[in-house]
Write a protein that holds these residues in place. Structure first.
Motif, PDB file in Angstrom:
ATOM      1  N   GLY A   1       0.806  -1.224   0.000  1.00 41.01           N
ATOM      2  CA  GLY A   1       0.000   0.000   0.000  1.00 41.01           C
ATOM      3  C   GLY A   1       0.838   1.274   0.000  1.00 41.01           C
ATOM      4  N   GLY A   2       2.179   1.112   0.019  1.00 40.11           N
ATOM      5  CA  GLY A   2       3.051   2.286  -0.120  1.00 40.11           C
ATOM      6  C   GLY A   2       3.845   2.675   1.107  1.00 40.11           C
ATOM      7  N   THR A   3       3.778   1.876   2.174  1.00 36.82           N
ATOM      8  CA  THR A   3       4.515   2.235   3.397  1.00 36.82           C
ATOM      9  C   THR A   3       5.778   1.396   3.520  1.00 36.82           C
ATOM     10  N   PRO A   4       6.968   2.027   3.541  1.00 44.48           N
ATOM     11  CA  PRO A   4       8.193   1.268   3.787  1.00 44.48           C
ATOM     12  C   PRO A   4       8.230   0.758   5.225  1.00 44.48           C
ATOM     13  N   VAL A   5       8.880  -0.400   5.414  1.00 46.27           N
ATOM     14  CA  VAL A   5       8.884  -1.059   6.726  1.00 46.27           C
ATOM     15  C   VAL A   5      10.310  -1.451   7.094  1.00 46.27           C
ATOM     16  N   LEU A   6      10.692  -1.140   8.353  1.00 47.09           N
ATOM     17  CA  LEU A   6      11.925  -1.677   8.929  1.00 47.09           C
ATOM     18  C   LEU A   6      11.500  -2.654  10.015  1.00 47.09           C
ATOM     19  N   LEU A   7      11.845  -3.922   9.816  1.00 45.63           N
ATOM     20  CA  LEU A   7      11.346  -5.014  10.636  1.00 45.63           C
ATOM     21  C   LEU A   7      12.476  -5.640  11.443  1.00 45.63           C
ATOM     22  N   VAL A   8      12.347  -5.613  12.763  1.00 44.28           N
ATOM     23  CA  VAL A   8      13.268  -6.326  13.648  1.00 44.28           C
ATOM     24  C   VAL A   8      12.551  -7.591  14.091  1.00 44.28           C
ATOM     25  N   GLU A   9      13.183  -8.747  13.888  1.00 42.73           N
ATOM     26  CA  GLU A   9      12.445 -10.000  14.083  1.00 42.73           C
ATOM     27  C   GLU A   9      13.359 -11.144  14.473  1.00 42.73           C
ATOM     28  N   GLN A  10      12.920 -11.905  15.506  1.00 38.73           N
ATOM     29  CA  GLN A  10      13.641 -13.102  15.945  1.00 38.73           C
ATOM     30  C   GLN A  10      13.421 -14.270  14.991  1.00 38.73           C
ATOM     31  N   ASN A  11      12.229 -14.324  14.380  1.00 36.99           N
ATOM     32  CA  ASN A  11      11.906 -15.406  13.451  1.00 36.99           C
ATOM     33  C   ASN A  11      12.566 -15.099  12.109  1.00 36.99           C
ATOM     34  N   ALA A  12      13.841 -15.493  12.004  1.00 35.34           N
ATOM     35  CA  ALA A  12      14.652 -15.093  10.846  1.00 35.34           C
ATOM     36  C   ALA A  12      14.096 -15.636   9.534  1.00 35.34           C
ATOM     37  N   LEU A  13      13.567 -16.831   9.567  1.00 33.36           N
ATOM     38  CA  LEU A  13      13.048 -17.431   8.330  1.00 33.36           C
ATOM     39  C   LEU A  13      11.869 -16.627   7.784  1.00 33.36           C
ATOM     40  N   MET A  14      10.909 -16.310   8.658  1.00 34.48           N
ATOM     41  CA  MET A  14       9.752 -15.505   8.225  1.00 34.48           C
ATOM     42  C   MET A  14      10.190 -14.118   7.780  1.00 34.48           C
ATOM     43  N   ALA A  15      11.142 -13.540   8.514  1.00 35.03           N
ATOM     44  CA  ALA A  15      11.622 -12.197   8.179  1.00 35.03           C
ATOM     45  C   ALA A  15      12.272 -12.177   6.795  1.00 35.03           C
ATOM     46  N   LEU A  16      13.112 -13.171   6.514  1.00 36.69           N
ATOM     47  CA  LEU A  16      13.799 -13.224   5.219  1.00 36.69           C
ATOM     48  C   LEU A  16      12.821 -13.547   4.081  1.00 36.69           C
ATOM     49  N   ASP A  17      11.769 -14.300   4.389  1.00 38.27           N
ATOM     50  CA  ASP A  17      10.745 -14.585   3.380  1.00 38.27           C
ATOM     51  C   ASP A  17       9.917 -13.344   3.050  1.00 38.27           C
ATOM     52  N   THR A  18       9.838 -12.420   4.010  1.00 36.88           N
ATOM     53  CA  THR A  18       8.964 -11.249   3.869  1.00 36.88           C
ATOM     54  C   THR A  18       9.703 -10.046   3.285  1.00 36.88           C
ATOM     55  N   ALA A  19      10.974  -9.885   3.643  1.00 34.22           N
ATOM     56  CA  ALA A  19      11.711  -8.655   3.313  1.00 34.22           C
ATOM     57  C   ALA A  19      12.309  -8.675   1.905  1.00 34.22           C
ATOM     58  N   HIS A  20      12.594  -7.470   1.406  1.00 32.04           N
ATOM     59  CA  HIS A  20      13.356  -7.326   0.161  1.00 32.04           C
ATOM     60  C   HIS A  20      14.854  -7.444   0.448  1.00 32.04           C
ATOM     61  N   ARG A  21      15.292  -6.755   1.504  1.00 32.95           N
ATOM     62  CA  ARG A  21      16.711  -6.787   1.873  1.00 32.95           C
ATOM     63  C   ARG A  21      16.837  -7.060   3.356  1.00 32.95           C
ATOM     64  N   ALA A  22      18.032  -7.500   3.753  1.00 31.25           N
ATOM     65  CA  ALA A  22      18.235  -7.857   5.157  1.00 31.25           C
ATOM     66  C   ALA A  22      19.627  -7.452   5.627  1.00 31.25           C
ATOM     67  N   TYR A  23      19.704  -7.171   6.919  1.00 28.10           N
ATOM     68  CA  TYR A  23      20.966  -6.924   7.618  1.00 28.10           C
ATOM     69  C   TYR A  23      21.034  -7.911   8.777  1.00 28.10           C
ATOM     70  N   VAL A  24      22.200  -8.514   8.957  1.00 26.10           N
ATOM     71  CA  VAL A  24      22.416  -9.426  10.085  1.00 26.10           C
ATOM     72  C   VAL A  24      23.302  -8.708  11.096  1.00 26.10           C
ATOM     73  N   MET A  25      22.809  -8.595  12.340  1.00 25.53           N
ATOM     74  CA  MET A  25      23.581  -7.933  13.397  1.00 25.53           C
ATOM     75  C   MET A  25      24.242  -8.942  14.309  1.00 25.53           C
ATOM     76  N   GLU A  26      25.481  -8.648  14.670  1.00 23.99           N
ATOM     77  CA  GLU A  26      26.204  -9.442  15.665  1.00 23.99           C
ATOM     78  C   GLU A  26      26.971  -8.490  16.568  1.00 23.99           C
ATOM     79  N   THR A  27      26.718  -8.577  17.862  1.00 21.58           N
ATOM     80  CA  THR A  27      27.389  -7.756  18.889  1.00 21.58           C
ATOM     81  C   THR A  27      27.571  -6.295  18.483  1.00 21.58           C
ATOM     82  N   GLY A  28      26.464  -5.666  18.133  1.00 23.10           N
ATOM     83  CA  GLY A  28      26.470  -4.226  17.878  1.00 23.10           C
ATOM     84  C   GLY A  28      26.988  -3.786  16.535  1.00 23.10           C
ATOM     85  N   ARG A  29      27.217  -4.748  15.634  1.00 21.33           N
ATOM     86  CA  ARG A  29      27.717  -4.402  14.293  1.00 21.33           C
ATOM     87  C   ARG A  29      26.878  -5.104  13.231  1.00 21.33           C
ATOM     88  N   ILE A  30      26.902  -4.556  12.017  1.00 25.13           N
ATOM     89  CA  ILE A  30      26.297  -5.255  10.886  1.00 25.13           C
ATOM     90  C   ILE A  30      27.335  -6.252  10.363  1.00 25.13           C
TER      91      ILE A  30
END
Length: 246
Positions: A194-223
């Protein structure tokens, strides 16, 4: 799903090399990310990796000591939470944080408290009820008496009532039954369509990766990794650490 949204060349959100501290603890160590104007971008990682802290920097609750955050080209690095919401960023927080003794309708109305365009209020409430028919059925019910999934729908609906130009979602699937998880992510895709960009923080990585266009993986405060979500889903390191695949 495409690797990036159609309007992603011009980011609606640009986070550049931010460093955030909790007292002496260096929580974010040079985080950079972008959200394009028509994208769903997800941030995944283990508990304590810095995902929610990144959202708190964007929404003004934890100001970075270094780096910059720009929204629609404006610098919001040191802006107040109030002015950030007013400027068009709304968040559905982790744990939902509804007003339990207020009705569903009253909770949704709270999402629009800063809006001045009251003439579109009913139309937006109708849109939320269209996205979440169950909320329409429960509209007079006290929010605290609903199931976790229904409360999550109400929290997202409340954020949408602010008419955001960017929607931040913090752990929307946490504690939900699988049937609700599927539904929530289906609605996230619909909101984005509908036109709204989304930034999604999610523990369910599989669902998140299935839903998103792009992804960032964080580890100890870094990308640690970034890229098209479909590519990261096939990345061996991501599969082992976050998808439970060997």
């Amino acid at each position: 799903m495409s690797e990036t949204g159609a309007g992603s060349t011009e980011p609606v959100l640009d986070v550049e090399d931010i460093h955030v501290y909790y007292g002496a603890i260096h929580a974010l160590k040079g985080v950079s990310l972008r959200v394009g104007a028509s994208e769903i971008v997800t941030l995944i990682g283990a508990n304590g990796a810095g995902k929610s802290t990144t959202l708190r920097a964007i929404n003004g609750l934890n100001h970075p000591r270094q780096g910059a955050i720009r929204f629609e080209g404006r610098d919001i690095t040191t802006a107040t939470p109030h002015s950030i919401v007013q400027g068009g960023i709304a968040q559905s927080p982790e744990g939902r944080r509804l007003f339990p003794r207020m009705s569903v309708t009253e909770n949704l109305e709270m999402g629009a408290f800063q809006r001045t365009d009251r003439e579109h209020f009913k139309e937006d409430m109708d849109r939320v009820f269209e996205l979440f028919p169950r909320l329409h059925e429960r509209r007079h019910q006290k929010a605290g008496t609903m199931s976790g999934g229904e409360q999550q729908m109400c929290a997202i609906g409340r954020a949408l009532m602010a008419k955001p130009k960017l929607l931040l979602l913090d752990e929307p699937s946490m504690g939900l039954a699988p049937i609700f998880v599927e539904k929530i992510f289906e609605i996230v895709r619909e909101i984005n369509a509908g036109g709204t960009p989304v930034l999604l923080v999610e523990q369910n990585a599989l669902m998140a990766l299935d839903t998103a266009h792009r992804a960032y993986v964080m580890e100890t405060g870094r990308i640690a990794l970034q890229g098209p979500a479909a590519e990261l889903k096939t990345n061996e390191r991501v599969q082992k650490a976050y998808l439970g695949l060997e």
